[in-house]
Design a protein around this motif. Structure first.
Motif, PDB file in Angstrom:
ATOM      1  N   ARG A 112     -16.614  41.543 -20.100  1.00 46.21           N
ATOM      2  CA  ARG A 112     -17.016  40.838 -21.318  1.00 46.21           C
ATOM      3  C   ARG A 112     -18.187  39.930 -20.996  1.00 46.21           C
ATOM      4  NH1 ARG A 112     -14.190  35.639 -22.218  1.00 46.21           N
ATOM      5  NH2 ARG A 112     -13.147  35.039 -20.284  1.00 46.21           N
ATOM      6  N   ASP A 113     -19.053  39.766 -21.982  1.00 44.46           N
ATOM      7  CA  ASP A 113     -20.218  38.908 -21.823  1.00 44.46           C
ATOM      8  C   ASP A 113     -19.789  37.464 -22.045  1.00 44.46           C
ATOM      9  OD1 ASP A 113     -22.680  37.362 -22.757  1.00 44.46           O
ATOM     10  OD2 ASP A 113     -23.570  39.248 -22.098  1.00 44.46           O
ATOM     11  N   ILE A 114     -20.021  36.628 -21.036  1.00 46.07           N
ATOM     12  CA  ILE A 114     -19.615  35.217 -21.128  1.00 46.07           C
ATOM     13  C   ILE A 114     -20.831  34.299 -21.031  1.00 46.07           C
ATOM     14  CG2 ILE A 114     -17.290  35.630 -20.233  1.00 46.07           C
ATOM     15  CD1 ILE A 114     -18.286  34.630 -17.500  1.00 46.07           C
ATOM     16  N   THR A 115     -22.009  34.844 -21.419  1.00 38.44           N
ATOM     17  CA  THR A 115     -23.229  34.040 -21.350  1.00 38.44           C
ATOM     18  C   THR A 115     -23.100  32.778 -22.187  1.00 38.44           C
ATOM     19  OG1 THR A 115     -24.518  36.061 -21.037  1.00 38.44           O
ATOM     20  CG2 THR A 115     -25.722  34.083 -21.666  1.00 38.44           C
ATOM     21  N   GLU A 116     -22.603  32.916 -23.429  1.00 40.48           N
ATOM     22  CA  GLU A 116     -22.449  31.748 -24.303  1.00 40.48           C
ATOM     23  C   GLU A 116     -21.442  30.764 -23.715  1.00 40.48           C
ATOM     24  OE1 GLU A 116     -21.549  32.824 -28.274  1.00 40.48           O
ATOM     25  OE2 GLU A 116     -23.433  33.915 -28.609  1.00 40.48           O
ATOM     26  N   LEU A 117     -20.381  31.313 -23.111  1.00 46.57           N
ATOM     27  CA  LEU A 117     -19.377  30.444 -22.500  1.00 46.57           C
ATOM     28  C   LEU A 117     -19.979  29.664 -21.339  1.00 46.57           C
ATOM     29  CD1 LEU A 117     -16.402  29.563 -22.347  1.00 46.57           C
ATOM     30  CD2 LEU A 117     -15.995  31.495 -20.819  1.00 46.57           C
ATOM     31  N   ILE A 118     -20.762  30.363 -20.497  1.00 48.83           N
ATOM     32  CA  ILE A 118     -21.412  29.687 -19.365  1.00 48.83           C
ATOM     33  C   ILE A 118     -22.385  28.627 -19.865  1.00 48.83           C
ATOM     34  CG2 ILE A 118     -22.991  30.018 -17.427  1.00 48.83           C
ATOM     35  CD1 ILE A 118     -20.246  31.020 -16.776  1.00 48.83           C
ATOM     36  N   ASP A 119     -23.186  28.990 -20.892  1.00 45.08           N
ATOM     37  CA  ASP A 119     -24.136  28.019 -21.457  1.00 45.08           C
ATOM     38  C   ASP A 119     -23.407  26.831 -22.050  1.00 45.08           C
ATOM     39  OD1 ASP A 119     -26.194  29.631 -20.690  1.00 45.08           O
ATOM     40  OD2 ASP A 119     -26.501  30.551 -22.665  1.00 45.08           O
ATOM     41  N   SER A 120     -22.297  27.113 -22.757  1.00 45.22           N
ATOM     42  CA  SER A 120     -21.515  26.020 -23.350  1.00 45.22           C
ATOM     43  C   SER A 120     -20.931  25.121 -22.261  1.00 45.22           C
ATOM     44  CB  SER A 120     -20.387  26.590 -24.209  1.00 45.22           C
ATOM     45  OG  SER A 120     -20.909  27.333 -25.277  1.00 45.22           O
ATOM     46  N   LYS A 121     -20.480  25.757 -21.184  1.00 44.64           N
ATOM     47  CA  LYS A 121     -19.912  24.989 -20.073  1.00 44.64           C
ATOM     48  C   LYS A 121     -20.972  24.081 -19.459  1.00 44.64           C
ATOM     49  CE  LYS A 121     -17.396  25.555 -15.726  1.00 44.64           C
ATOM     50  NZ  LYS A 121     -16.853  26.533 -14.743  1.00 44.64           N
ATOM     51  N   ARG A 122     -22.181  24.625 -19.308  1.00 46.56           N
ATOM     52  CA  ARG A 122     -23.262  23.820 -18.755  1.00 46.56           C
ATOM     53  C   ARG A 122     -23.627  22.678 -19.698  1.00 46.56           C
ATOM     54  NH1 ARG A 122     -27.212  28.602 -16.364  1.00 46.56           N
ATOM     55  NH2 ARG A 122     -26.008  29.002 -14.450  1.00 46.56           N
ATOM     56  N   ASN A 123     -23.678  23.001 -21.002  1.00 45.70           N
ATOM     57  CA  ASN A 123     -23.979  21.947 -21.979  1.00 45.70           C
ATOM     58  C   ASN A 123     -22.893  20.883 -21.968  1.00 45.70           C
ATOM     59  OD1 ASN A 123     -26.327  23.202 -22.802  1.00 45.70           O
ATOM     60  ND2 ASN A 123     -25.331  24.357 -24.445  1.00 45.70           N
ATOM     61  N   LEU A 124     -21.643  21.352 -21.812  1.00 42.89           N
ATOM     62  CA  LEU A 124     -20.536  20.401 -21.759  1.00 42.89           C
ATOM     63  C   LEU A 124     -20.653  19.518 -20.524  1.00 42.89           C
ATOM     64  CD1 LEU A 124     -17.874  19.492 -23.038  1.00 42.89           C
ATOM     65  CD2 LEU A 124     -16.695  21.195 -21.644  1.00 42.89           C
ATOM     66  N   GLU A 125     -21.062  20.121 -19.415  1.00 43.24           N
ATOM     67  CA  GLU A 125     -21.248  19.322 -18.198  1.00 43.24           C
ATOM     68  C   GLU A 125     -22.365  18.299 -18.382  1.00 43.24           C
ATOM     69  OE1 GLU A 125     -21.972  22.289 -15.283  1.00 43.24           O
ATOM     70  OE2 GLU A 125     -19.841  22.771 -14.965  1.00 43.24           O
ATOM     71  N   ARG A 126     -23.451  18.724 -19.066  1.00 41.39           N
ATOM     72  CA  ARG A 126     -24.533  17.786 -19.340  1.00 41.39           C
ATOM     73  C   ARG A 126     -24.050  16.660 -20.243  1.00 41.39           C
ATOM     74  NH1 ARG A 126     -27.521  22.669 -20.562  1.00 41.39           N
ATOM     75  NH2 ARG A 126     -28.661  23.394 -18.705  1.00 41.39           N
ATOM     76  N   PHE A 127     -23.322  17.037 -21.312  1.00 41.89           N
ATOM     77  CA  PHE A 127     -22.802  16.031 -22.232  1.00 41.89           C
ATOM     78  C   PHE A 127     -21.862  15.069 -21.513  1.00 41.89           C
ATOM     79  CE2 PHE A 127     -19.199  14.756 -24.911  1.00 41.89           C
ATOM     80  CZ  PHE A 127     -19.858  13.985 -25.853  1.00 41.89           C
ATOM     81  N   HIS A 128     -21.012  15.646 -20.648  1.00 47.75           N
ATOM     82  CA  HIS A 128     -20.070  14.803 -19.918  1.00 47.75           C
ATOM     83  C   HIS A 128     -20.804  13.836 -19.008  1.00 47.75           C
ATOM     84  CE1 HIS A 128     -17.001  13.863 -16.804  1.00 47.75           C
ATOM     85  NE2 HIS A 128     -16.188  13.873 -17.858  1.00 47.75           N
ATOM     86  N   SER A 129     -21.910  14.319 -18.387  1.00 47.17           N
ATOM     87  CA  SER A 129     -22.703  13.444 -17.534  1.00 47.17           C
ATOM     88  C   SER A 129     -23.328  12.317 -18.349  1.00 47.17           C
ATOM     89  CB  SER A 129     -23.785  14.267 -16.831  1.00 47.17           C
ATOM     90  OG  SER A 129     -24.606  13.445 -16.048  1.00 47.17           O
ATOM     91  N   ILE A 130     -23.883  12.681 -19.515  1.00 42.92           N
ATOM     92  CA  ILE A 130     -24.469  11.642 -20.394  1.00 42.92           C
ATOM     93  C   ILE A 130     -23.391  10.682 -20.865  1.00 42.92           C
ATOM     94  CG2 ILE A 130     -25.593  11.285 -22.631  1.00 42.92           C
ATOM     95  CD1 ILE A 130     -26.973  14.010 -22.180  1.00 42.92           C
ATOM     96  N   PHE A 131     -22.242  11.243 -21.250  1.00 43.91           N
ATOM     97  CA  PHE A 131     -21.138  10.436 -21.756  1.00 43.91           C
ATOM     98  C   PHE A 131     -20.667   9.433 -20.695  1.00 43.91           C
ATOM     99  CE2 PHE A 131     -16.526   9.852 -22.237  1.00 43.91           C
ATOM    100  CZ  PHE A 131     -16.444   9.419 -23.561  1.00 43.91           C
ATOM    101  N   GLU A 132     -20.473   9.917 -19.474  1.00 39.35           N
ATOM    102  CA  GLU A 132     -19.920   9.059 -18.426  1.00 39.35           C
ATOM    103  C   GLU A 132     -20.940   8.053 -17.897  1.00 39.35           C
ATOM    104  OE1 GLU A 132     -16.968   8.570 -17.336  1.00 39.35           O
ATOM    105  OE2 GLU A 132     -16.010  10.130 -18.523  1.00 39.35           O
ATOM    106  N   ASN A 133     -22.200   8.440 -17.845  1.00 38.46           N
ATOM    107  CA  ASN A 133     -23.197   7.587 -17.218  1.00 38.46           C
ATOM    108  C   ASN A 133     -23.987   6.725 -18.202  1.00 38.46           C
ATOM    109  OD1 ASN A 133     -22.654   8.639 -14.571  1.00 38.46           O
ATOM    110  ND2 ASN A 133     -23.799  10.477 -15.128  1.00 38.46           N
ATOM    111  N   SER A 134     -23.616   6.784 -19.471  1.00 33.30           N
ATOM    112  CA  SER A 134     -24.308   5.956 -20.468  1.00 33.30           C
ATOM    113  C   SER A 134     -24.053   4.467 -20.201  1.00 33.30           C
ATOM    114  CB  SER A 134     -23.826   6.323 -21.874  1.00 33.30           C
ATOM    115  OG  SER A 134     -24.372   5.448 -22.823  1.00 33.30           O
ATOM    116  N   LEU A 135     -25.085   3.645 -20.446  1.00 32.09           N
ATOM    117  CA  LEU A 135     -24.937   2.194 -20.278  1.00 32.09           C
ATOM    118  C   LEU A 135     -24.169   1.572 -21.438  1.00 32.09           C
ATOM    119  CD1 LEU A 135     -28.543   1.339 -19.019  1.00 32.09           C
ATOM    120  CD2 LEU A 135     -26.464   1.610 -17.651  1.00 32.09           C
TER     121      LEU A 135
END
Length: 589
Positions: A375-398
């Protein structure tokens, strides 16, 4: 005892009137009777076979063996000298082809006897009569073999006359034609009208020594039945074609089963083609042997373009060794595996895919092919990466960030900045209501703003409040609230900006502005009044000076300086009015 000896020798083993041996078509002896063993001056059967090969097998030339094997000759008679007990005695041999249903009894039967009066040879126990009885029995067994066959066999002369037939052929004639086969009958009456032309063509080929085997669906009495029909040339004892052996086998059950298998395969293929998952089969070298529509669609190739290609062509080069190693590791104990890897479609676009590979093994446990579902999981991988980016922004925000459930405003997520400012752990914050961290005087305001957001058409609101630390101290904040749907469920996101430093700056600026206003007031009132008097006195003095040029110049300089001072005081007053307007704007916030 060999199969040849078990089958043949019971006929001749106890005879004392003639010698019997059996060889293949190269003269290799496979059986001898007791009389021949004794006459060869040995008691060992194997030794007797070797002696026979030495003395008698060479009597036939290579051409003789070929003629007997091909059927051009059925019998060869020849004299031979036989050394027995140091005496040379003449013998006479008859060599004929021996064949029955036993695969081990196809070869040459040698029957020999000492030269005796002719009357002896024609007695009831003569070798000729023994031989005749043997071949009569062989014919009986051959007839039994043919009658027990499930194939209908008819021997037909070149003129289409029936020469012979077996029991199955007779039953077929009775079943399908309501008639019986008889020797001498014209076989053409049993040929179906729509197959006559093809039958005659194949019959003619058989007469010319060409065999034909075909499978046909025949319409007999409004019923379609599958038969396998074969035409074989029938060779007589003189090596000439005496007719055609026509054989037919009812294969209807087998063909119907094959058709059912084909239908099932088509149905299975239609199911596989309708799947959203990619399905393929490939050889150990990754050559694709089957792909479904989903595979073609995802990769951007047609089925014709994919079959025969190695799927490694679509894989980044640095992954090839790893993938091949994992595939080779599959065995009967671990027949499947799941891998995630990158591939490239027809346009060169990178795609992430998850594959479950299953090894297919033969009866000996050798890996022969793979079947894979992906199965193609490109969107899942992209979503996971976006989620990791969001989580980084979320956790490291001042700024403090909270994810709130609308009911009772329970905190479901909080970042590090929130935990640091409020002096709570992140885990403890997750069990609290957002109202818990709001200072009491501001709780009603926060409730009102949230209620308005949930009931109104606005997607977000901003307002100022105070947060209450775990220690009991407070600090000013600016809350930015907005609605957000996650997996079709409504949440509120709160971003809280600490206003402590901003308010401190504002207080400092306000205090500076107050001091500036006081200075400006002194300048504009206390300093400007005496300046105005000086300017008035200058005007009076101008009239009193008269013609004294020196004093007039001094007065002009004094007047100019006074006016410049007046201009500066006016500018200070204007700036003061601007500061007052800014103060009012800050107060209104």
């Amino acid at each position: 005892m060999s199969q040849v000896e078990k089958i043949l020798l019971p006929y001749f083993q106890n005879t004392n009137s003639f010698f019997v041996a059996f060889t293949d078509f190269k003269g290799n002896c496979q059986a001898v009777n007791e009389l021949l063993i004794r006459c060869l001056n040995t008691e060992n059967k194997e030794e007797a076979k070797h002696k026979f090969e030495e003395y008698f097998s060479p009597l036939l030339s290579p051409d003789n063996y070929i003629q007997l094997e091909s059927g051009k000759k059925s019998l060869i008679e020849m004299p031979a000298e036989f050394i027995t007990e140091n005496e040379i005695r003449p013998t006479f041999w008859e060599i004929t082809v021996c064949k029955s249903e036993e695969k081990y009894t196809y070869g040459l039967l040698w029957i020999g006897h000492l030269n005796k009066p002719m009357s002896t040879l024609h007695s009831d126990n003569s070798p000729q009569k023994e031989s005749n009885r043997f071949f009569e029995d062989e014919n009986y067994k051959l007839k039994a073999l043919l009658d027990s066959s499930t194939d209908g066999s008819v021997l037909i002369s070149p003129e289409f006359k029936i020469l012979s037939y077996n029991r199955t052929a007779q039953k077929s004639a009775e079943k399908y034609y309501n008639t019986k086969l008889d020797v001498g009958k014209d076989f053409r009456q049993y040929i179906l009208e729509d197959t006559k032309e093809e039958f005659y063509t194949d019959f003619k080929k058989a007469l010319n020594l060409e065999q034909t085997v075909k499978e046909k669906e025949l319409l007999i009495r409004s019923e379609k039945i599958w038969f396998q029909c074969s035409f074989h040339p029938a060779i007589g004892a003189n090596g000439q074609v005496i007719g055609v052996s026509f054989n037919s086998t009812n294969i209807d059950k087998r063909k119907r089963a094959e058709e059912k298998i084909v239908e099932n395969e088509k149905f299975l293929d239609s199911v596989l083609q309708a799947q959203h998952e990619m399905i393929c089969r490939f050889l150990p070298d990754t050559t694709l042997t089957y792909v479904n529509n989903a595979y073609c669609s995802e990769m951007g190739y047609s089925k014709a373009e994919l079959l025969g290609k190695k799927f490694l062509e679509f894989i980044p080069e640095e992954l090839e060794v790893k993938i091949l190693k994992n595939l080779k590791a599959l065995n009967l104990k671990k027949p499947s595996q799941t891998m995630v890897h990158k591939s490239f479609d027809a346009n060169g676009n990178p795609r992430w895919q998850e594959w479950t590979d299953t090894g297919l093994f033969d009866a000996d446990g050798n890996l022969i092919e793979f079947q894979a579902v992906g199965r193609d999981i490109t969107e899942l991988i992209d979503s996971k990466r976006n989620l990791e980016r969001f989580h980084s922004i979320f956790e490291n925000s001042l700024h403090e960030i909270y994810l709130l459930h609308p009911e009772q405003l329970k905190i479901t997520q909080a970042n590090k900045a929130a935990a640091k400012n409020l002096k709570y752990s992140v885990d403890k914050l997750k069990n609290l209501s957002f109202y818990t961290v709001v200072n009491q005087p501001f709780k009603q305001k926060v409730k009102s703003e949230i209620q308005a957001l949930l009931e109104g058409n606005k997607d977000k609101v901003s307002f100022e409040s105070e947060h209450l630390r775990q220690s009991g101290s407070t600090y000013p904040i600016e809350i930015h609230l907005q609605k957000m749907c996650i997996d079709k469920e409504l949440f509120l996101v709160a971003i809280c900006v600490d206003l402590s430093e901003r308010n401190s700056y504002i207080k400092s600026i306000t205090e500076q502005n107050t001091a500036l206003r006081e200075i400006a007031w002194i300048q504009s009132h206390l300093v400007r009044a005496p300046l105005a008097n000086i300017l008035g006195l200058i005007l009076l003095l101008k009239d009193e000076i008269g013609e004294d040029t020196k004093i007039q110049n001094l007065m002009l300089l004094l007047e100019k300086s006074s006016k410049e001072l007046d201009s500066v005081i006016r500018k200070v007053a204007d700036k003061t009015r601007m500061v007052e307007l800014l103060d009012k704007e800050i107060d209104n916030r």
